[in-house]
Design an enzyme around this catalytic site. Structure first.
Site, PDB file in Angstrom:
ATOM      1  N   HIS A  18       0.844  -1.208   0.000  1.00 27.54           N
ATOM      2  CA  HIS A  18       0.000   0.000   0.000  1.00 27.54           C
ATOM      3  C   HIS A  18       0.877   1.256   0.000  1.00 27.54           C
ATOM      4  O   HIS A  18       0.588   2.231  -0.687  1.00 27.54           O
ATOM      5  CB  HIS A  18      -0.882   0.050   1.253  1.00 27.54           C
ATOM      6  CG  HIS A  18      -1.907  -1.030   1.331  1.00 27.54           C
ATOM      7  ND1 HIS A  18      -1.850  -2.048   2.256  1.00 27.54           N
ATOM      8  CD2 HIS A  18      -3.037  -1.249   0.607  1.00 27.54           C
ATOM      9  CE1 HIS A  18      -2.894  -2.844   2.106  1.00 27.54           C
ATOM     10  NE2 HIS A  18      -3.625  -2.391   1.116  1.00 27.54           N
ATOM     11  N   SER A  65      -2.827  -7.860   2.884  1.00 26.95           N
ATOM     12  CA  SER A  65      -3.359  -7.699   4.248  1.00 26.95           C
ATOM     13  C   SER A  65      -3.726  -9.055   4.828  1.00 26.95           C
ATOM     14  O   SER A  65      -3.618  -9.283   6.029  1.00 26.95           O
ATOM     15  CB  SER A  65      -4.597  -6.805   4.224  1.00 26.95           C
ATOM     16  OG  SER A  65      -4.269  -5.589   3.597  1.00 26.95           O
TER      17      SER A  65
END
Ligand code: PAF
Length: 255
Positions: A34, A183
């Site tokens: 990210h 994630s």
């Protein structure tokens, strides 16, 4: 760094932005993948806004949604350190005032690869991304190539609906052992985390899709699919338990 929790705050921020705006939509549990999108946005635009919203309409499995990692405080610290100018934190009511009565539906590519195994997933993704792009009105929006199919579908949506935003794809960021950052990696048990780099290693081998899938099965991975398309090999495997599966996806140049 501004925290924007309401549409009014987002609109006020958007009106006040001077120069270009880059946007990184996320579902939180932020990792270096990210942050690479944030850095690309910082380099390419004058301001970067990130959204954190775990979008329920793209989960076709209630356990997967319930188990999605929530690390908000750590996420905000990372974004502040990365020089983000604002973080948008909407809730369901803001995103779905229509209670998901309206949706963005792609009819072909979204039914393949991950779409074949996660019915409705890409409709949820495209719907929320269109909403976010309409609200944030960025000049550029950044997406990772790990979710290659998602990236292609978003590019297609933006072209089909004449949306005034440039979509930028950014390379996959990997752990030192080759595992693509995700994630969901936070949900891997210690034992599965140790085995997980085998997914990328085997996917990167030469051979046809069937032999790669068989090799993955032999290594103990529960294979969703291995498919080569346009010079790339795409794969998805399930780790974890039947009750709490952890789905890993990856893609590599086909050899
Ligand atoms: O890639 C993701 O994290 C999500 O699919 C996205 C683009 C933020 C939409 O919810």
């Amino acid at each position: 760094m501004k925290l924007l929790k309401s549409l009014a705050e987002l609109r006020e921020y958007r009106e006040a932005v001077s120069g270009s705006l880059g946007f990184v939509p996320t579902m939180g549990a932020l990792h270096d993948g990210h942050l690479s999108l944030v850095y690309a946005s910082n380099m390419g635009t004058d301001n970067t806004i990130v959204s954190i919203y775990v979008n329920p309409t793209q989960f076709n499995n209630a356990n997967d949604l319930d188990n999605y990692p929530d690390t908000l405080e750590a996420d905000l610290q990372k974004l502040e350190a990365a020089g983000v100018s604002a973080v948008y934190l909407p809730d369901y009511q803001q995103m779905y005032p229509d209670d998901f009565a309206y949706e963005v539906n792609e009819k072909t590519f979204s039914a393949e690869l991950c779409g074949e195994h996660r019915p409705g997933h890409f409709t949820g993704v495209l719907t929320v991304v269109m909403k976010l792009l309409n609200l944030v009105r960025p000049d550029r929006a950044y997406f990772g190539e790990k979710d290659y199919q998602q990236l292609e579908l978003i590019r297609g949506m933006v072209a089909a609906f004449f949306m005034d935003v440039e979509i930028i794809g950014c390379p996959i960021v990997r752990e030192d052992d080759g595992l693509a950052m995700s994630s969901r990696n936070l949900n891997l048990s210690e034992c599965d985390r140790k085995r997980s780099p085998g997914f990328h290693r085997i996917l990167s081998l030469g051979g046809d899709d069937e032999s790669i899938a068989a090799e993955l099965q032999n290594a103990g991975f529960n294979v969703d699919y291995v498919t080569t398309r346009a010079g790339r090999r795409f794969g998805a495997v399930l780790m974890g338990t039947e009750a709490n599966p952890v789905r890993l996806i990856d893609n590599v140049p086909a050899r």
